[in-house]
Design an enzyme around this catalytic site. Structure first.
Site, PDB file in Angstrom:
ATOM      1  N   ASP A 169      49.254  -0.743 -67.737  1.00 63.72           N
ATOM      2  CA  ASP A 169      50.532  -1.152 -67.142  1.00 63.72           C
ATOM      3  C   ASP A 169      51.712  -0.897 -68.079  1.00 63.72           C
ATOM      4  OD1 ASP A 169      49.656  -3.114 -68.867  1.00 63.72           O
ATOM      5  OD2 ASP A 169      50.162  -4.799 -67.582  1.00 63.72           O
ATOM      6  N   ARG A 216      48.756  -4.588 -56.343  1.00 65.80           N
ATOM      7  CA  ARG A 216      49.538  -3.868 -55.345  1.00 65.80           C
ATOM      8  C   ARG A 216      48.923  -2.515 -55.030  1.00 65.80           C
ATOM      9  NH1 ARG A 216      55.705  -3.075 -56.284  1.00 65.80           N
ATOM     10  NH2 ARG A 216      55.029  -2.220 -58.275  1.00 65.80           N
ATOM     11  N   SER A 268      45.248  -2.654 -66.055  1.00 60.11           N
ATOM     12  CA  SER A 268      45.894  -3.315 -67.205  1.00 60.11           C
ATOM     13  C   SER A 268      44.922  -4.146 -68.040  1.00 60.11           C
ATOM     14  CB  SER A 268      47.045  -4.190 -66.701  1.00 60.11           C
ATOM     15  OG  SER A 268      47.891  -3.436 -65.877  1.00 60.11           O
TER      16      SER A 268
END
Length: 853
Positions: free
Chosen positions: A593, A475, A539
């Site tokens: 993350d 995103r 992440s």
């Protein structure tokens, strides 16, 4: 209800007990499966004296146990513990295959203290009381079920059982979806109809005669088994007697003369004994004169003809009623199957059907007349229902053995409380190694400093970009942070995909693709000319020396882009931005993350000091005391530590709880030997663990009838989302089967139940292991601060945690059990870790601006 259906794959030595009248049989049945489906039987008939039929239940079952002992003595098998199938031909309520609660006695039995009791338990007690032999009572079935199974051994189309003898009853194979009393809606189950009670509610009152009512009033169970009293052998002779008495009284027979024998219920040749009565009075003309004479009458030729006609009418009515109800059963089977023409077989037993010279023909004729669109075959059971009980027992015994074998395999995946405590302790040891300067290099759990030392204080404001990269989709976000009275966060985002060829191509191609997507987003938001601070959620395992520097240690989650491991991902991103020459960004922070999730939830809950991800992969972070973070200088305050706990166990410390299935999944992964804990608990691997177990079960013949589909052999075909769907409480077994059929798996109801159990065991272990790791984290925070009791919140994200119906509950329970001195609240991150990255960036900008002033 009986769920088992005969499949010619059984073999072994079995006992059968066939109890349903004044005589009962004990059988030894040897079944062999050498391609010939051979059955050998030895049997002995034993009588039940009338005083036992009307005595106590204990006396009855003691007598049965004594006869069993006698039979086993004769065959010299008393030292063997053989499985036994129990045919108990009275109305019973079954909750499982080896439990049968007697509803009501019929056929002249009236033993006390049996109705409402489990007859299997009563028999077991009588056998145990003797102590001279032991048997394994595996199944109890009705004689109709036993008859269906007996006939089904030779004719696999047999799906109805019918008894017309002393009593009468029927059973048939019903669709599971129609049986509300049993869980599950896929497959079929045998229903014992107990149709003798048809009419007890008054529905047959318009066709019952005064003779039917008189028989009922004089019976042992008035008002009950009304249909049976109209058609079975125990009552037909009495019907004839009552008609003869009425006609004699009205002067229509025997010159109006009555004799004491004719007036006595059940006397003379009308005692309700089917074997003799039905081949004489109800059957053949030549016996009528002899029988009527023995009743003290002097019958004329016309009396004999009239008596024959009465017998004919009574037996014809019986056959027609039986045929009509059987037609209703077969019509239901036809409608259930949705076929234009039903081809089915009815297995039949009983002295009326077998010995009356015309009953069977009349019954068949009625069924054919009422079902012209069906082809119904009737097969007589030559071996009685005892053989069928042995068949049910053989199937049950095989299924029990298979269940035991499956449970033994699954046992390795079921962790005890002690094992989970040990996992918690080992995680704690590995955490200490990762934090220590001397032991960090060899530590599996790296405990990486993130340089995130502050959480939002409410004064942050401004516009920030965030990039959230951690899987096949990522995103780009615009995050507007407002303070003061209108404190809050406004977000705009777009999701972009990363093709597999880019995930496993070069690093330059990967970061060029990411920058292309950022460019598209800025254009979409109309902000391409504005240089914004950016927080980068990355992440993957990284070593950080500063907030804006992240050295990629190793790719996970299927990424393999070259030229990235050992490099600073912030520099790789900046270089790609410069290559594009369209815009500039100020990359302020790179975060994991888990850290982003913690910050997102921390904005809502000041107690949030832990972040957890359980999705495609798994990881955790928490606020550690600076004095314990030996890789970073300074003793004051706290710093968020990215645990990278997915690598827990890479040093072999979990080998004692890893199974052969974990090893198989690991060895065929993109990173064998690495991320072993993650491979036991995260969404990317759970489906593959399940697939390996299903493969093993099938190879052993414990599932899918031993047939492995090509699709089941395909790695990754069993996605973790299927676990969530299959374990959903609201998902019926029929829907489970549709999921499995989508995978090319032809399943039965039992197969669906087994697959669901495997999914449950694998997901439960994952949740428990995750809970054990989290218990180690919260206990460390509590001990760091010297507290007797800690209240803390864990911010959580990840599809497995959010979408699996039971994962979160099991994990919460595990943490509570393993860390009783901590009150742990779990807060789901609704906005993902991208919002957290923007908040970390906002905090960093606030601190940077304060320093500049």
């Amino acid at each position: 209800m009986v769920v088992l259906v005969w499949v010619p794959a059984e073999d072994g030595d079995f006992l059968a007990l066939d109890l349903g009248g004044t005589n009962f049989r004990v059988l030894r049945v040897k079944v062999s499966d050498n391609g010939l489906q051979k059955v050998e039987m030895e049997n002995q008939i034993y009588a039940i004296p009338e005083e036992l039929m009307r005595g106590s239940g204990v006396q009855l079952f003691d007598h049965i146990a004594e006869c069993l002992a006698n039979f086993m003595d004769k065959l010299k098998i008393k030292d063997k513990k053989l499985p036994l199938g129990f045919t108990f031909s009275f109305p019973c309520h079954q909750t499982k295959l080896d439990e049968s609660i007697l509803v009501t006695w019929t056929k002249g039995f009236k033993c006390s203290s049996v109705e409402g009791k489990d007859v299997v338990s009563m028999l077991r007690k009588s056998i145990k009381k003797r102590g001279d032999f032991d048997i394994d009572i595996v199944a109890v079935v009705n004689d109709t079920v036993g008859t269906m199974m007996t006939c089904g051994y030779d004719d696999h189309n047999c799906e109805v059982g019918l008894i017309v003898g002393t009593g009468t009853n029927a059973c048939y194979m019903e669709e599971m979806r129609h049986i509300d009393l049993v869980e599950g809606d896929e497959g079929r189950m045998c229903i014992n109809m107990e149709w003798g009670a048809f009419g007890d509610d008054g529905v047959l009152n318009d066709i019952r005669t005064e003779f039917d009512r008189e028989i009922d009033m004089g019976s042992l169970n008035p008002g009950k088994q009304l249909f049976e009293k109209m058609i079975s052998g125990m009552y037909m002779g009495e019907l004839v007697r009552l008609i003869l008495v009425k006609m004699a009284k009205e002067g229509l027979l025997f010159g109006g003369r009555l004799t004491p024998d004719l007036l006595t219920t059940g006397s003379g040749w009308f005692p309700g004994v089917p074997a003799h009565l039905l081949t004489s009075v109800l059957g053949e003309k030549r016996t009528h004169y002899r029988i009527l004479t023995k009743l003290g009458l002097e019958p004329s030729h016309e009396d004999c003809v009239a008596t024959h006609r009465i017998c004919q009418i009574v037996s014809t009515r019986s056959a027609n009623l039986c045929g009509a109800t059987l037609a209703a059963v077969l019509r239901r089977i036809k409608e259930n199957k949705g076929v234009d023409r039903l081809r089915s077989t009815v297995g039949v037993d009983g002295s009326v059907y077998k010995k009356h010279p015309h009953f069977a023909r009349r019954l068949h004729k009625t069924v054919r007349k009422l079902l012209p669109d069906c082809e119904i075959r009737f097969v007589r059971s030559e071996d009685g229902s005892g053989k069928g009980a042995a068949m049910v027992t053989a199937v049950a015994y095989r299924l029990a053995a298979q269940h035991k074998a499956r449970q033994k395999i699954l046992e390795a995946l079921k962790l005890s409380h002690e094992q989970l405590l040990e996992v918690k302790q080992r995680m704690r040891v590995e955490m200490e190694k990762g934090l220590g300067k001397e032991t960090h290099a060899e530590a599996a759990v790296k405990m990486l400093p993130t340089y995130v030392c502050s959480t939002p204080d409410g004064t942050e404001k401004g516009d920030f970009l965030a990039l959230d990269l951690g899987g096949t989709n990522f995103r780009v976000l615009l995050v507007r942070v407002r303070n003061g009275m209108r404190r809050g966060v406004e977000m705009h985002n777009k999701i972009y995909s990363i093709p597999v060829e880019i995930m496993q191509g070069t690093g330059e191609e990967l970061f060029d693709h990411i920058v292309h997507c950022i460019s598209d987003f800025l254009e979409y938001m109309g902000m391409k000319g504005v240089s914004l601070p950016l927080g980068f959620t990355f992440s993957f395992p990284c070593q950080q020396n500063n907030l804006d520097e992240g050295i990629l240690l190793k790719w996970t989650k299927g990424f393999k882009a070259t030229g990235c491991e050992g490099e600073d991902v912030v520099n790789l991103l900046k270089e790609a931005i410069h290559r594009r020459e369209e815009f500039d960004l100020d990359v302020v922070a790179v975060v994991n993350d888990t850290v982003g999730t913690m910050m997102t939830c921390g904005y809502e809950d000041p107690y949030c000091e832990v972040g957890l991800i359980v999705g495609t992969g798994s990881n955790a972070c928490y606020m550690e005391e600076m004095r314990n973070v030996e890789l970073v200088e300074g003793e004051e305050g706290r710093m968020c530590v990215n645990m990278e706990w997915g690598a827990f166990g890479d040093n072999g410390c979990l080998d004692d709880i890893r199974t052969e299935f974990d090893v198989a999944v690991d060895e065929l992964s993109l990173n064998p030997g690495k991320q072993r804990f993650e491979k036991m608990i995260s969404g990317m691997y759970l489906g593959e663990i399940v697939r390996n177990i299903l493969m093993d079960f099938t190879k052993r013949g414990l599932l899918f009838r031993g047939r492995i589909s090509e699709r089941l052999k395909t790695r990754g075909i069993f996605e973790t989302k299927f676990l969530s769907q299959i374990e959903s409480d609201c998902l019926a077994l029929l829907q489970v089967r549709s999921i499995l059929q989508h995978l090319g798996l032809e399943t039965t109801c039992d197969d669906s139940i087994i697959v669901k159990e495997v999914c449950t065991v694998v997901a439960r272990r994952a949740a428990q292991l995750c809970g054990a790791g989290m218990a180690a984290v919260v206990d460390k925070i509590r001990e760091n601060r010297g507290l007797d009791f800690l209240k803390v919140t864990v911010g959580v994200d990840g599809t497995l945690y959010k979408l699996h119906p039971h994962f979160s509950t099991v994990m919460h329970e595990t943490v509570k059990q393993l860390s009783p001195k901590c009150e742990v609240t779990f807060l789901q991150s609704e906005d993902g870790s991208g919002k957290g990255a923007a908040l970390i960036t906002a905090v960093a900008c606030r601190i940077r601006e304060a320093g500049q002033r």
